[in-house]
Design a protein around this motif. Sequence first.
Motif, PDB file in Angstrom:
ATOM      1  N   VAL A  18       0.835  -1.185   0.148  1.00 55.50           N
ATOM      2  CA  VAL A  18       0.324  -0.390   0.337  1.00 55.50           C
ATOM      3  C   VAL A  18       0.825   1.174  -0.066  1.00 55.50           C
ATOM      4  CG1 VAL A  18      -1.899   0.709   1.491  1.00 55.50           C
ATOM      5  CG2 VAL A  18      -1.466  -1.540   1.022  1.00 55.50           C
ATOM      6  N   GLY A  19       2.101   0.954   0.520  1.00 53.21           N
ATOM      7  CA  GLY A  19       2.824   2.663   0.660  1.00 53.21           C
ATOM      8  C   GLY A  19       3.522   2.690  -0.262  1.00 53.21           C
ATOM      9  N   GLN A  20       3.715   1.731  -1.482  1.00 47.50           N
ATOM     10  CA  GLN A  20       4.666   2.201  -2.531  1.00 47.50           C
ATOM     11  C   GLN A  20       3.317   2.495  -3.935  1.00 47.50           C
ATOM     12  OE1 GLN A  20       7.632   1.909  -3.548  1.00 47.50           O
ATOM     13  NE2 GLN A  20       8.198   1.731  -1.282  1.00 47.50           N
ATOM     14  N   TYR A  21       2.179   1.732  -3.321  1.00 48.01           N
ATOM     15  CA  TYR A  21       1.281   2.072  -4.648  1.00 48.01           C
ATOM     16  C   TYR A  21       0.340   3.204  -4.037  1.00 48.01           C
ATOM     17  CZ  TYR A  21      -3.186   1.360  -6.865  1.00 48.01           C
ATOM     18  OH  TYR A  21      -4.554   1.942  -7.854  1.00 48.01           O
ATOM     19  N   ALA A  22       1.125   3.689  -3.086  1.00 49.17           N
ATOM     20  CA  ALA A  22       0.379   5.634  -2.761  1.00 49.17           C
ATOM     21  C   ALA A  22       1.574   6.254  -3.456  1.00 49.17           C
ATOM     22  CB  ALA A  22       0.129   5.512  -1.514  1.00 49.17           C
ATOM     23  N   ILE A  23       2.665   5.824  -2.838  1.00 53.54           N
ATOM     24  CA  ILE A  23       4.086   6.431  -3.849  1.00 53.54           C
ATOM     25  C   ILE A  23       4.354   6.636  -5.145  1.00 53.54           C
ATOM     26  CG2 ILE A  23       6.551   7.051  -3.703  1.00 53.54           C
ATOM     27  CD1 ILE A  23       6.333   6.391  -1.300  1.00 53.54           C
ATOM     28  N   ASN A  28      -3.024  12.045  -2.435  1.00 54.91           N
ATOM     29  CA  ASN A  28      -2.690  13.292  -1.148  1.00 54.91           C
ATOM     30  C   ASN A  28      -2.495  12.927   0.332  1.00 54.91           C
ATOM     31  OD1 ASN A  28      -4.186  15.036  -3.290  1.00 54.91           O
ATOM     32  ND2 ASN A  28      -5.752  14.155  -2.190  1.00 54.91           N
ATOM     33  N   LEU A  29      -2.167  11.744   0.825  1.00 52.31           N
ATOM     34  CA  LEU A  29      -1.418  11.747   1.849  1.00 52.31           C
ATOM     35  C   LEU A  29      -0.214  10.906   1.833  1.00 52.31           C
ATOM     36  CD1 LEU A  29      -4.727  11.634   4.101  1.00 52.31           C
ATOM     37  CD2 LEU A  29      -3.416  13.734   3.976  1.00 52.31           C
ATOM     38  N   PHE A  30       0.612  10.706   0.781  1.00 52.80           N
ATOM     39  CA  PHE A  30       1.606   9.848   0.822  1.00 52.80           C
ATOM     40  C   PHE A  30       3.004   9.658   1.936  1.00 52.80           C
ATOM     41  CE2 PHE A  30       3.761  13.472  -0.796  1.00 52.80           C
ATOM     42  CZ  PHE A  30       5.405  12.901  -0.872  1.00 52.80           C
ATOM     43  N   TRP A  31       2.642  10.729   2.658  1.00 51.08           N
ATOM     44  CA  TRP A  31       3.615  10.588   3.416  1.00 51.08           C
ATOM     45  C   TRP A  31       3.362  10.021   4.129  1.00 51.08           C
ATOM     46  CZ3 TRP A  31       1.669  12.453   7.341  1.00 51.08           C
ATOM     47  CH2 TRP A  31       0.927  13.281   7.348  1.00 51.08           C
ATOM     48  N   HIS A  34       3.525   6.615   2.766  1.00 47.34           N
ATOM     49  CA  HIS A  34       5.024   6.288   3.010  1.00 47.34           C
ATOM     50  C   HIS A  34       5.680   5.670   4.303  1.00 47.34           C
ATOM     51  CE1 HIS A  34       9.376   6.839   1.468  1.00 47.34           C
ATOM     52  NE2 HIS A  34       9.635   6.481   2.633  1.00 47.34           N
ATOM     53  N   THR A  35       4.926   6.603   5.268  1.00 45.68           N
ATOM     54  CA  THR A  35       4.897   5.855   7.058  1.00 45.68           C
ATOM     55  C   THR A  35       4.705   4.297   7.124  1.00 45.68           C
ATOM     56  OG1 THR A  35       5.101   8.106   7.582  1.00 45.68           O
ATOM     57  CG2 THR A  35       5.066   6.637   8.772  1.00 45.68           C
ATOM     58  N   VAL A  36       3.330   4.110   6.729  1.00 47.86           N
ATOM     59  CA  VAL A  36       2.967   2.185   6.325  1.00 47.86           C
ATOM     60  C   VAL A  36       3.837   2.034   6.276  1.00 47.86           C
ATOM     61  CG1 VAL A  36       0.738   1.614   5.478  1.00 47.86           C
ATOM     62  CG2 VAL A  36       0.214   3.735   7.365  1.00 47.86           C
TER      63      VAL A  36
END
Length: 72
Positions: A18-23, A28-31, A34-36
């Motif tokens: 999920v973190g890589q997909y978001a980046i 909008n809340l990729f940071w 990224h922490t997740v």
Amino acid sequence: MKRIAFAFAIIGTIFAVVGQYAIINDWNLFWFFHTVGFIGYILIISAAAYFSLLFIHHMSREEKIRIRNKTF
């Protein structure tokens, strides 16, 4: 403990994906994601460490039994 480590590995994998997909998709809340994802990596590494230590423990126990039963 094996169930907990296995659950950590599965949850960590989901978090990391999920973190890589978001980046990659520039959410909008990729940071936050990224922490997740980073937390996911920590969970995966912890599960791998537990299973490797469990494997080493079993191997050393079998070796102790083999040495103890060896006749001279």
